[in-house]
Design an enzyme around this catalytic site. Structure first.
Site, PDB file in Angstrom:
ATOM      1  CB  CYS A   1       7.408  -1.237  -2.437  1.00  0.00           C
ATOM      2  SG  CYS A   1       7.568   0.558  -2.369  1.00  0.00           S
TER       3      CYS A   1
ATOM      4  CG  ASP B   1       0.999   0.228  -3.702  1.00  0.00           C
ATOM      5  OD1 ASP B   1       1.019   1.018  -2.735  1.00  0.00           O
ATOM      6  OD2 ASP B   1       1.415   0.521  -4.844  1.00  0.00           O
TER       7      ASP B   1
ATOM      8  NE  ARG C   1       3.797  -1.591  -1.302  1.00  0.00           N
ATOM      9  CZ  ARG C   1       3.568  -2.387  -2.341  1.00  0.00           C
ATOM     10  NH1 ARG C   1       3.116  -3.616  -2.137  1.00  0.00           N
ATOM     11  NH2 ARG C   1       3.789  -1.969  -3.570  1.00  0.00           N
TER      12      ARG C   1
END
Length: 585
Positions: free
Chosen positions: A447, A552, A453
């Site tokens: 990520c 995000d 994540r």
């Protein structure tokens, strides 16, 4: 400093020419017929340079990136080209010039003296001054260290407004300046994150949220005496919670606001232009000071359209030391920033219906009737645009072209993202991803920051693999700072669900890491594109984690963090189901 002999007409240099207020300054000054105006900017084709009234356009080093190169360029330019006056339009040029004014000898700058300007640039000092003068301000708490946030505890009432003490400042240990914006925190976790970010650049002011309409008293003063004043009301703000105005109207002066402005300007002994910004409740008459902008402001085109020609006044004041008579402005004049107002309209269409934004901050959502009424204002004879003008059409046409280009890019991006997601859904459903996973000995999750994540995906996959599995599971990100712990909010949510992120530390992606991985999973299309661009070996073995992008959650509401957790948990679980245990080893 050696300069050439001045010639007529009067020569003026306008900085920050990429911004609309600079264009307004150019249009105003050249209309006087005795000014010859050059513009300059860090951009190579600033919007003001397209005005038919500009003499020449210059490009300088970006002061936000390299202050010294900007100052050196300006010194050299003023040595070779004479100007009677230099007008900095925003803090980007104003801040370094005010601090280094001694380097420019007798050059005239249209800005307040350094002491007054510093007091205005420092919001904490501004609010302290206002309180001492009896000017109403929101309840404020001043922070200089992140540890002070925890000490506040239950003393805060949410939502809390998080303001940088200085909107343009340099972070410790970093070159150049950066702009920091006001943000809103609706819970303790969001408050901690936002304060932590802002404190890298500036002390923080925490304020109670005052829900009123935005009103500004724009003025020009000499030694603390206001010579001319103007008032506008914000009709549309971007973002909806409060920010710059995209649509506003000139209004009669509200005495209580003007009195507050007079106290502040008098105490500062201010010389030059300024905007004193308030939140104001017309029904109760209550108001709160928001800030003082010690320079030309974003809604300047409205003032000029209404007859309050502040650029002409500013030039006259700094060149002659006095100000002649100027006619009163017209009330009920509307002015719209086309690009910003389209953004405002998009935000309204996407807004929630419960009077808050996605973070739970109170937000004024206009009704469909109000939106339609405001759109129809374009047909009024008292309606103007910030940039579009029949008398000087090219800047407006350039802005429309750029606006069209940005929307076309967005639309193309959406189409490409949907095509990308559809392709990867097919790869998931036809067994391609499962086959590659079963054959893989090493799995890499990626990520941006590797603190939410990808870190979570790695921990979940490891926990679901059998104890005798020899599959390596790694996680990394594009963020260059390594060794950062997992985001505290995601760490807590993961712990609630039996996953331990306490040992996670961020890693920056490298070519070796990509080459050493048999299969790579990313959260968004842009991650896939960046990998393919920088690491060609990733092509063919990089897939989207799940059938949709996973946005995000960083610095978002707790609900968004929880939704992100659920999405990643479901995707990784499904991934492990595709790579059945008997196929893993």
């Amino acid at each position: 400093m050696t300069v050439t002999t001045p010639s007529k007409p009067i020569r003026i240099l306008v900085l920050d020419a990429d911004l609309i207020p600079a264009l307004t300054v150019v249009r105003s000054l050249v209309k006087q017929q005795h000014y010859l105006v050059d513009v300059a900017s860090a951009e190579d084709a600033p919007i003001a340079s397209f005005s038919r009234r500009v003499n020449r356009c210059w490009q300088y080093p970006d002061p936000l990136i390299d202050e010294e190169r900007f100052l050196t360029w300006l010194q050299e330019h003023l040595t070779s080209t004479y100007y009677d006056l230099v007008i900095p339009v925003t803090e980007r040029s104003l801040v370094p010039l005010s601090a280094q004014r001694y380097r420019f000898g007798d050059t005239r700058f249209a800005m307040a003296d350094a002491d007054s300007l510093n007091r205005v640039l420092d919001k904490a000092e501004t609010f302290t001054l206002a309180e001492s003068l009896g000017v109403s301000v929101p309840r404020s708490v001043y922070l200089s260290d992140i540890s002070q946030v925890a000490e506040l505890g239950a003393a805060l009432t949410y939502p809390v407004v998080v303001k940088p003490s200085r909107s343009v400042s340099a972070a410790a240990g970093e070159a150049g300046y950066s702009k920091r914006s006001v943000s809103y925190a609706n819970n303790a976790a969001a408050l901690h994150t936002q304060c932590e970010q802002t404190l890298r650049h500036s002390p923080v002011i925490l304020q109670s949220y005052f829900q009123g309409i935005g009103a500004g008293i724009e003025l020009i003063a000499s030694d603390g005496q206001i010579l001319y004043s103007f008032q506008h009301i914000r009709l549309h703000e971007v973002p909806l919670t409060g920010g710059g105005s995209s649509f506003r109207v000139s209004a009669p002066i509200e005495p209580v606001l003007l009195q507050a402005a007079e106290k502040l300007i008098g105490a500062l002994r201010w010389t030059g232009v300024a905007m004193v910004e308030f939140k104001w409740d017309p029904e109760s008459g209550q108001y709160c000071l928001m800030e003082i902008n010690g320079r030309l402001w974003g809604s300047l085109p409205l003032a000029v359209a209404a007859g309050a020609d502040f650029p002409a006044m500013l030039a006259e004041l700094h060149l002659k030391g006095t100000l002649g008579d100027y006619p009163p402005y017209r009330s009920g004049v509307y002015c719209r920033n086309l690009a910003s107002d389209l953004m405002w309209l998009e935000m309204v269409l996407r807004a929630r219906n419960d009077g808050t934004n996605q973070d739970g901050v109170p937000t004024r959502i206009p009704t469909a009737k109000v939106v339609l009424r405001d759109l129809l204002r374009v047909f009024s004879l008292k309606h103007y645009f910030d940039t579009q003008s029949f008398r000087d059409p090219l800047p407006g046409l350039v802005e429309i072209k750029r606006l069209f280009g940005r929307y076309w890019k967005r639309l193309s991006g959406i189409v490409n993202e949907k095509r990308f997601a559809r392709h990867h859904r097919i790869l998931w459903r036809n067994g391609t991803v499962g086959k590659k996973l079963r054959e893989a000995k090493s799995v890499l999750f990626i990520c941006y920051g590797n603190i939410n994540r990808s870190a979570l995906a790695g921990v979940i996959m490891r926990s679901q693999l059998p104890t005798d599995s020899d599959k390596r599971v790694l996680a990394a990100g594009f963020h260059r700072d390594e060794g950062r712990p997992a985001d505290k909010r995601m760490l807590a949510i993961a712990a609630e669900n039996g996953f331990d992120l306490s040992h996670s530390r961020s890693i920056c992606i490298t070519e070796h890491l990509v080459n050493d991985s048999d299969i790579v999973f990313v959260m968004e299309k842009r991650h896939h594109d960046d990998l393919s661009s920088h690491y060609p070996s990733a092509t063919g073995k990089t897939f989207l984690l799940g059938i949709n992008e996973i946005p995000d959650p960083y610095n978002q509401s707790e609900d968004i963090y929880r939704a992100c957790f659920i999405q990643i948990h479901q995707a990784v679980t499904h991934l492990n189901e595709q790579g059945q245990v008997e196929h893993v080893k």
